[in-house]
Design a protein around this motif. Structure first.
Motif, PDB file in Angstrom:
ATOM      1  N   LEU A  19       0.943  10.207   4.018  1.00 15.18           N
ATOM      2  CA  LEU A  19       1.271  10.969   2.806  1.00 15.18           C
ATOM      3  C   LEU A  19       2.248  12.100   3.098  1.00 15.18           C
ATOM      4  O   LEU A  19       3.210  12.323   2.347  1.00 15.18           O
ATOM      5  CB  LEU A  19      -0.022  11.543   2.202  1.00 15.18           C
ATOM      6  N   ASP A  39       6.222  11.773   3.475  1.00 14.54           N
ATOM      7  CA  ASP A  39       7.094  11.740   2.298  1.00 14.54           C
ATOM      8  C   ASP A  39       7.867  13.044   2.140  1.00 14.54           C
ATOM      9  O   ASP A  39       9.047  13.052   1.780  1.00 14.54           O
ATOM     10  CB  ASP A  39       6.281  11.476   1.033  1.00 14.54           C
ATOM     11  N   THR A  77      -0.349  15.161  -5.663  1.00 10.02           N
ATOM     12  CA  THR A  77      -1.078  14.353  -4.682  1.00 10.02           C
ATOM     13  C   THR A  77      -2.385  15.032  -4.294  1.00 10.02           C
ATOM     14  O   THR A  77      -3.446  14.395  -4.243  1.00 10.02           O
ATOM     15  CB  THR A  77      -0.220  14.119  -3.430  1.00 10.02           C
ATOM     16  N   VAL A 113      -3.902   5.981  -4.665  1.00 10.70           N
ATOM     17  CA  VAL A 113      -2.552   5.494  -4.966  1.00 10.70           C
ATOM     18  C   VAL A 113      -1.890   6.360  -6.029  1.00 10.70           C
ATOM     19  O   VAL A 113      -0.662   6.498  -6.053  1.00 10.70           O
ATOM     20  CB  VAL A 113      -2.598   4.012  -5.392  1.00 10.70           C
ATOM     21  N   ILE A 169      -0.320   8.865  -4.043  1.00  9.14           N
ATOM     22  CA  ILE A 169       0.793   8.338  -3.253  1.00  9.14           C
ATOM     23  C   ILE A 169       1.979   7.995  -4.144  1.00  9.14           C
ATOM     24  O   ILE A 169       3.119   8.423  -3.923  1.00  9.14           O
ATOM     25  CB  ILE A 169       0.351   7.072  -2.478  1.00  9.14           C
ATOM     26  N   THR A 224       4.761   5.492   4.712  1.00  8.88           N
ATOM     27  CA  THR A 224       3.381   5.507   4.229  1.00  8.88           C
ATOM     28  C   THR A 224       2.663   4.226   4.628  1.00  8.88           C
ATOM     29  O   THR A 224       1.512   4.243   5.059  1.00  8.88           O
ATOM     30  CB  THR A 224       3.348   5.670   2.698  1.00  8.88           C
ATOM     31  N   ALA A 259      -4.050   0.468   0.265  1.00  3.23           N
ATOM     32  CA  ALA A 259      -3.106   1.584   0.115  1.00  3.23           C
ATOM     33  C   ALA A 259      -1.683   1.129   0.417  1.00  3.23           C
ATOM     34  O   ALA A 259      -0.729   1.581  -0.237  1.00  3.23           O
ATOM     35  CB  ALA A 259      -3.501   2.736   1.036  1.00  3.23           C
ATOM     36  N   ALA A 314       1.372   1.535  -2.154  1.00  2.00           N
ATOM     37  CA  ALA A 314       2.601   2.265  -1.851  1.00  2.00           C
ATOM     38  C   ALA A 314       3.832   1.387  -2.066  1.00  2.00           C
ATOM     39  O   ALA A 314       4.830   1.822  -2.671  1.00  2.00           O
ATOM     40  CB  ALA A 314       2.555   2.781  -0.410  1.00  2.00           C
TER      41      ALA A 314
END
Length: 883
Positions: free
Chosen positions: A342, A345, A386, A775, A778, A817, A839, A843
């Motif tokens: 995470l 990013d 997030t 998610v 994300i 990710t 996940a 993503a």
């Protein structure tokens, strides 16, 4: 206001980076010290809702009746071997292990049938109901005694007479036949060779020893000491095997193999797995993302500088975990990998914008201002949204997931702040250090521009697009085909999503290949379902009340054994009869005293025995026991049996008194592998019929209860997370349309994710059911960055160029990710592994929507506004060349 604050922060880090490094270094040292306080909790039950009545009842029952933590020791006997030396080995090993300070007691003998008869016979009549007492009376008539003498002669002449001789001498009248089934039922549905007197499998190849250590299995350090101590005693006893075998006259006998299992070994294996997973997840995710960065930016040095802020965020997060929750468990052990996936990013988006500005010719300070100002606002929006979605986990009652959400939410904030503060300082330090005084002198000149730098002094920066620029531009130029295809995929995914199943097995959360669990499974297979049971917990105000109530419950449960719903039951009634039955038996004994008088019964038997060719004197001890049983005048009480250690342990398995309240447990043994998800309806109906003082508990009842609760919590967490994110985005944009556009990739991506799960055969479980909420945290960032860039450059000819550059960062962020979560997919914990896989799908799906469907929709909006797309297309050749 926010952008100005971020720009000033970047400029401060640029000018005072040494101070920044000093403060951050001190914080990291404090965090490392705090992180050293973290301990491991391997107990799966501790991940479940602590205040749920069903879970509380299950945990309390297990702890109170001592069935939660056991050390299993299996002694393997070579096939077709003589048993005696191996039994001697166990008789030598058992007391030594019990003498260890870490061990409370160990059980490995059950007693032979004749030993059980000798122990229980003095109270035999008290176990019998009215029908059983009538059967005894029928066995004592003159005709029955004569027939019994002939039966004894016949039995003593069979090949089995050696094994039966002792039992027949102890019970010449066959009274034990009436109640022997009750005696053997004290081991429930455990299948053993009763003739040996040991817990020996029927194939005579596995001998079981069950130990009760002094501390719980969750104390990992104690478990290590226990395992080391027991292993030492085992090795010491094995070293004497030659002497043991020699005593039996066969020194060539192969020694036994001793293996340890049960909850203590399971906890140790889990602890080792937990440590490996924490380290492996963090290291592999960092290495994987580092490699991806190297490919994307083509410069290892720059990658390392960009990666340092993420490492700072991780260390600060571990320190915070040490100061707050203090433990890592099966759920939270993967939070480091989650943070890598995470937090990266923020690095990608920020550093990508820095590369873009520098490649355009901006000087260092200007590039840092743009990075922290324009892109920094998107970073903060994405970080807060997030963190907010993970904070939605805190509404669940599942302790493990609540802690996971809390730690990741706080960790996201640490990573975000590290990027905003540390990254500008690192970039400034790198350029000052690399170019030295010449660049510093040039940049201090009035009117200096980066484009006026000598070519060899300009940084060579690059951001790999991984083909995303072609995809974004094609989607922007051909919006209708893209949107139609997206609609078809979405509808198909919706249909597939309805077919996903929910796997609610608590055991499925444990890592595969655990030696403790594997051995326990083998023991259960060899000895029956003795380790797979449900429990009916009976409550009473005093000893008599709980015994009477237990007798009623046991009688009702035996009806379910008769109809095949259960394989067997075990309760205190197998050891101590209900007071009412005892009173009935005592009354019967008083009324039939003459029938049982020795001076009348013994001469009758002697005559019949002599006529059958038997020696009456051989049965003298049996008549002594019968005389003792017939002279009983007082009922058996728990306090009487507690005088002996062996019987006290047996009693504690079934009945306990605490704070004036008595509780008894009736163990129910269902057929194997049938009632894993829920209790049999007949058993539930029985518990309800018995009233509020009888509670049903078991792994299957907990699974059934949690199955509905986890689904509700997941739905609520997802709704709360989505609402909070929507509100935060609206506060940032102040426009409903932009808010909805930012959420569109997320919503469509989740649908694609669910469809992909069904296609790949990935089902929902207690862990990954919350990934939908994850998610949200994300995927929302991808839409946020695209819409922020669109708002920044809307109406300008370079709009498509800007969307393409942001799309590069989004693709790299999604790949990073996926790599970060990919390490979780390598975990030995099935729950964490499924979280990683789901996940990754989330993503990739949300990123794909953000760089295809969202640009296509924005293109339609632009065309309605007057052909912005066609203007931007004129810059395409220049952009492709530069990328």
């Amino acid at each position: 206001m926010l952008e100005r604050l971020l720009e000033r922060t970047a400029l401060f880090s640029r000018r005072r980076y040494r101070r920044v490094f000093l403060v951050v270094g001190l914080l990291l040292l404090l965090s490392i010290a705090a992180a050293s306080r973290l301990r491991l909790d391997t107990e799966i039950l501790n991940l479940l809702p602590a205040d749920d009545p069903v879970v509380m009842q299950f945990r309390e029952t297990l702890e109170q009746f001592g069935s939660l933590d056991v050390l299993l020791m299996v002694v393997r006997i070579p096939e077709s071997s003589v048993l005696t030396p191996y039994l001697d080995f166990v008789d030598l090993l058992g007391p030594r292990i019990e003498a260890l300070p870490e061990m409370e007691y160990i059980d490995y003998r059950i007693g032979t049938v004749d030993e059980l008869v000798e122990e229980f016979f003095p109270n035999a009549f008290l176990f019998l109901d009215e029908e059983g007492l009538d059967q005894v009376a029928g066995r004592l008539t003159e005709e029955a005694v004569a027939a019994r003498a002939l039966e004894l002669r016949s039995n003593l002449r069979t090949p089995q007479s050696v094994a039966l001789a002792d039992l027949l001498r102890l019970d010449p009248m066959g009274i034990s036949d009436v109640f022997v089934d009750q005696l053997t039922s004290t081991s429930g549905d455990l299948k053993v060779d009763w003739s040996s007197g040991y817990v020996l499998s029927k194939n005579k190849q596995m001998l079981l020893m069950v130990g009760k250590p002094t501390e719980p299995a969750q104390e990992v350090e104690f478990g290590r000491r226990l395992a080391a101590a027991v292993t030492g005693v085992v090795n010491e006893t094995l070293s004497e095997w030659n002497d043991i075998a020699a005593a039996e006259g066969d020194t060539a006998l192969a020694p036994p193999v001793v293996e340890l299992g049960g909850t203590y070994v399971t906890a140790l294996e889990d602890a080792g797995t937990l440590v490996k997973d924490v380290v492996t997840n963090a290291v592999t995710s960092m290495i994987g993302v580092l490699v991806l960065f190297t490919i994307a930016f083509r410069r290892i040095g720059l990658v390392l500088y960009a990666f340092i802020p993420l490492t700072c965020g991780l260390v600060l997060s571990f320190g915070f975990a040490g100061m707050t929750v203090g433990v890592l468990n099966a759920a939270t052990s993967g939070f480091a990998a989650l943070l890598v996936g995470l937090g990266i990013d923020f690095v990608i988006v920020s550093y990508g914008r820095y590369v873009e500005e520098r490649n355009r010719g901006a000087r260092l300070s200007t590039a840092l201002r743009q990075m922290s100002g324009s892109s920094g606002r998107a970073v903060i929006t994405g970080g807060i949204t997030t963190a907010a979605t993970f904070m939605a986990f805190t509404i669940t009652k599942f302790t493990g997931l609540r802690q996971l959400g809390f730690l990741i939410a706080v960790g996201i904030v640490f990573c975000m702040l590290s990027v905003l503060v540390v990254l500008p300082a690192l970039l400034a330090w790198r350029e000052d250090r690399k170019k030295g005084g010449l660049r510093a002198m040039l940049q201090r000149l009035p009117g200096f521009k980066a484009s006026s730098e000598p070519e060899h002094l300009r940084p060579r920066l690059h951001l790999q697009s991984f083909g995303s620029h072609h995809l974004i531009r094609w989607s922007y130029r051909h919006p209708m085909p893209v949107l139609v295809l997206g609609a078809l995929l979405t509808m198909g995914s919706l249909v597939l999503a309805t077919q996903i199943e929910f796997v609610d097995s608590i055991r499925s959360m444990r890592p595969e290949g655990n030696k403790g669990m594997m051995l326990q499974d083998e023991v259960a297979d060899q000895f029956g379902s003795g380790f797979d049971y449900m429990m009916l917990v009976v409550t009473g105000d005093d000893e008599e009340a709980v015994l009477e109530r237990t007798a009623l419950v046991s009688a009702a449960a035996r009806e379910l054994v008769a109809d095949g719903t259960l394989n067997g039951i075990a309760s205190i009634g197998d050891i101590v009869p209900a007071p009412s039955r005892q009173r009935l038996a005592l009354s019967w004994l008083e009324q039939n005293a003459g029938l049982l008088q020795r001076d009348q019964l013994l001469p009758r038997f002697e005559t019949a025995a002599l006529a059958a060719g038997l020696n009456p004197a051989a049965f003298g001890k049996g008549f002594d026991l019968l005389e003792t049983a017939a002279s009983v005048t007082e009922p058996v009480r728990l306090s009487t049996l507690e005088a002996r250690d062996e019987t006290r342990r047996l009693l504690q398995r079934y009945v306990r008194e605490k704070d004036g309240t008595w509780r008894s447990v009736v163990f129910l043994y269902p057929p194997p592998l049938i009632w894993k998800r829920e209790a049999p309806p007949a058993v539930v109906e029985l518990a309800d019929r018995m009233g509020p003082d009888v509670m049903l508990s078991g792994v299957n009842t907990v699974s059934e209860r949690l199955r509905g609760q986890v689904k509700n919590d997941a739905i609520v967490a997802a709704i709360v997370g989505a609402v909070v994110v929507a509100l935060l985005l609206f506060l940032d944009y102040r426009r409903v349309v932009d808010t909805l556009l930012s959420l569109a990739p997320l919503c469509v991506g989740i649908v694609w994710m669910l469809g992909g799960m069904r296609l790949l055969g990935v089902n929902m479980n207690f862990f990954n059911v919350f990934v939908t909420t994850m998610v949200i945290g994300i995927g929302v960032d991808y839409g946020v960055h695209m819409i922020h860039r669109y708002r920044e450059q809307a109406g300008r000819a370079d709009l498509l160029d800007g969307l393409t550059e942001t799309g590069k960062a989004i693709v790299l962020a999604a790949l990073s990710t996926s790599v970060g979560f990919g390490s979780m997919s390598l975990s030995r914990y099935p729950g964490l592994r499924s979280m990683g896989l789901v996940a990754i799908m989330g993503a990739v799906s949300t990123a794909l929507v953000a760089i295809t469907l969202l640009p296509a929709f924005l293109a339609l909006v632009d065309r309605r506004r007057g052909g912005i797309a066609s203007d931007s297309e004129r810059t395409e050749s220049h952009q492709v060349a530069s990328s």
